[in-house]
Design a protein around this motif. Structure first.
Motif, PDB file in Angstrom:
ATOM      1  N   ALA A 320       8.243  25.378 -98.156  1.00 42.60           N
ATOM      2  CA  ALA A 320       7.517  26.581 -98.578  1.00 42.60           C
ATOM      3  C   ALA A 320       7.211  26.504-100.070  1.00 42.60           C
ATOM      4  O   ALA A 320       6.104  26.834-100.513  1.00 42.60           O
ATOM      5  CB  ALA A 320       8.340  27.827 -98.264  1.00 42.60           C
ATOM      6  N   SER A 447       6.639  26.861 -92.653  1.00 48.25           N
ATOM      7  CA  SER A 447       7.114  27.271 -93.975  1.00 48.25           C
ATOM      8  C   SER A 447       5.990  27.213 -95.004  1.00 48.25           C
ATOM      9  O   SER A 447       5.905  28.081 -95.888  1.00 48.25           O
ATOM     10  CB  SER A 447       8.274  26.386 -94.426  1.00 48.25           C
ATOM     11  OG  SER A 447       9.378  26.504 -93.562  1.00 48.25           O
ATOM     12  N   GLY A 451       4.991  30.617 -96.657  1.00 48.10           N
ATOM     13  CA  GLY A 451       5.209  30.663 -98.098  1.00 48.10           C
ATOM     14  C   GLY A 451       3.957  31.081 -98.845  1.00 48.10           C
ATOM     15  O   GLY A 451       4.017  31.863 -99.807  1.00 48.10           O
ATOM     16  N   SER A 483       8.247  30.757-106.107  1.00 46.30           N
ATOM     17  CA  SER A 483       8.658  29.430-105.621  1.00 46.30           C
ATOM     18  C   SER A 483       9.928  28.957-106.330  1.00 46.30           C
ATOM     19  O   SER A 483      10.760  28.271-105.725  1.00 46.30           O
ATOM     20  CB  SER A 483       7.525  28.415-105.802  1.00 46.30           C
ATOM     21  OG  SER A 483       7.360  28.048-107.168  1.00 46.30           O
TER      22      SER A 483
END
Length: 522
Positions: A320, A447, A451, A483
């Motif tokens: 992600a 993911s 994300g 992130s």
């Protein structure tokens, strides 16, 4: 050469029989690719690795050309543009479990060829959408994702059934190493074709993928399917676990759709959070079916040990992070830094060296170094990269932040992926290699898409409409800070995994020491 299931037991090959993974059938598979000549083996591995190569090419060929494609359709909203990437990964991550199960039941080679053919068809449609509107283009991108959803898990299953453990680990390593080659190819040729006319990005892909589909018929051996396949239709449908698969697909699609669509229309629209609530209900139904009802569950919940759960959590956090990092670093460079798509393609070329080296090192050391340590390396690499890029000034020199960030990110990507694949496929019986591989690839691709949905929500809520470059940069950096937090969580989980692994080893050593006096007395 056909895989045979007759007259070949583990004992005949000098291998101990693993009773825990034995199937109702007492017959076993052989490993045809172990006996291939080197040229034949290279062709075989290269063909199967094209699934990962083409998957990354399909993801990155629109990465730097989103604005060019969006301008041709008259759209500029960041939320709508992100769907051109997120929709592709969403479909892969959602349907990859079904792709693996279909391969286990009906043949991995058949599903591989079918996936390549399907991807070729919808790549053609994506290019032809230039004569229609962006809705057709988004649908074409979504349907493109069904191709890799079939090819990726079945490619890994083909390796699992064709090679014994040592060569298999190296085949998986080459599979991971194909990712940076595909990414760079997508970046380079996406930029080059966009300079002429962007539909050629997808028409050229359609031609290349069609060639791979034809070539795969010759290079890939016929894969044996389960012996139980010779059964009434009702039993075969029961083995596919259609109710569980349908509930799982609905849960994944609705959950991802709600987060990515919220970037476009915000959470003020009732249907967005209704989709989110429905996703939780379908998710609960899915786990109920898998645990209590399914005779052949599409998701082997019982096989999820705590170690595997740690590996999967780290993989999800890392990938992600990678998707967010890749998308927003490119957006900062194009929208604020003033770089061109072809210039960015050149900037990413170092990943060819670091990506291949990282994947092959993991392939050589996975049997010597605990997987928990490899996971820590991957998570730390993602964390360092995210921190470097969140502080990168848009006008900075390439050789400072961008160069080092790109190299370190690739180390994270190409250590975590092969490690996760090797760990899980080694504990799954050979007959179900497609299922094991599909779970890993589901986590990776889902993911990435999810994300981007989370990051896009953060971006649009803090960028004040994105009317100025300062506002745009503020939104992009907000997504990159997310992130950092995400991969920070992954790093903590990987360290816990290491401590847990270390304690287990210490406990085993203490037991061995305690048992020694008892053996001497006896």
């Amino acid at each position: 050469m056909t895989l045979s299931t007759e007259g070949n037991s583990n004992a005949e090959h000098g291998e101990p029989l693993d009773l825990e993974t034995a199937q109702p059938s007492k017959k076993d598979y052989v490993y045809p690719a172990d006996g291939y000549s080197m040229p034949r083996r290279i062709l075989f591995i290269a063909t199967v690795c094209m699934s990962m190569y083409i998957n990354q090419l399909g993801l990155c060929n629109t990465l730097t050309t989103l604005k060019i494609i969006g301008d041709s359709f008259g759209i500029s909203s960041p939320g709508q543009l992100s769907w051109l990437m997120a929709g592709y990964s969403l479909t892969i991550g959602t349907f990859i479990l079904l792709g693996g199960r279909l391969g286990d039941e009906y043949g991995n080679k058949k599903m591989f060829v079918l996936g390549m053919s399907w991807l070729s068809l919808w790549s053609l449609v994506a290019g032809l959408s230039v004569y229609s509107n962006h809705v057709l283009f988004v649908f074409a991108r979504v349907f493109q994702g069904l191709g890799p959803a079939l090819t990726l898990p079945n490619a890994l299953a083909i390796f699992g059934k064709s090679f014994s453990e040592g060569p298999r680990n190296m085949a998986f390593a080459w599979f991971a190493a194909a990712a940076p080659f595909g990414a760079v190819t997508g970046l380079v040729f996406g930029a080059l074709f966009a300079m002429a006319w962007w539909p050629w990005i997808f028409w050229s892909q359609a031609v290349g993928v069609a060639f791979v589909a034809v070539f795969a018929v010759w290079t890939i051996p016929d894969m044996s399917v389960q012996e139980e396949q010779i059964r009434p239709l009702r039993e075969k449908l029961d083995c596919l676990d259609l109710p569980g698969g349908a509930a799982g697909v609905m849960a994944l699609v609705l959950f991802n759709f709600s987060w990515n669509q919220a970037v476009v229309v915000t959470w003020r629209e009732p249907y967005v959070y209704v989709c989110l609530i429905l996703s939780f209900l379908f998710g609960a139904l899915f786990f109920y079916i898998e645990i209590y009802r399914a005779s052949h569950p599409i998701l082997p919940v019982a096989a999820f040990t705590s170690d595997i759960m740690f590996v999967f959590a780290c993989t999800a956090a890392g990938w992600a992070t990678f998707g967010i990092w890749l998308f927003y670093v490119v957006r900062i460079a194009l929208d604020i830094g003033g770089q061109t798509p072809i210039q960015l393609a050149a900037w990413f070329t170092p990943i060819l060296i670091t990506g291949v080296c990282s994947a092959l090192i993991v392939g050589k050391t996975i049997t010597k170094i605990p997987a928990s340590y490899i996971m820590v390396v991957g998570q730390v690499a993602y964390l360092v990269t995210s921190i470097i890029m969140v502080f990168r000034p848009p006008d900075s020199s390439y050789w400072t932040y961008f160069f080092f960030g790109t190299i370190i990110a690739t180390i994270g990507m190409d250590t975590s992926l092969p490690a996760a694949i090797m760990i899980f496929t080694n504990v799954v019986p050979r007959q179900y290699q497609g299922m094991g591989a599909s779970i890993v690839m589901t986590i990776v691709n889902y993911s990435i898409s999810l994300g981007l949905g989370f990051a896009g929500t953060i971006e649009t809520n803090i960028n004040h409409g994105g009317h100025t470059q300062a506002d745009l940069l503020h939104g992009y950096r907000g997504a990159l800070w997310f992130s950092v937090g995400l991969t920070g969580l992954g790093t903590v989980l990987s360290l816990i995994f290491v401590l847990k692994d270390h304690r287990k080893e210490k406990s085993n050593e203490n037991r061995a020491v305690e048992d020694m006096p008892e053996k001497h007395q006896s």
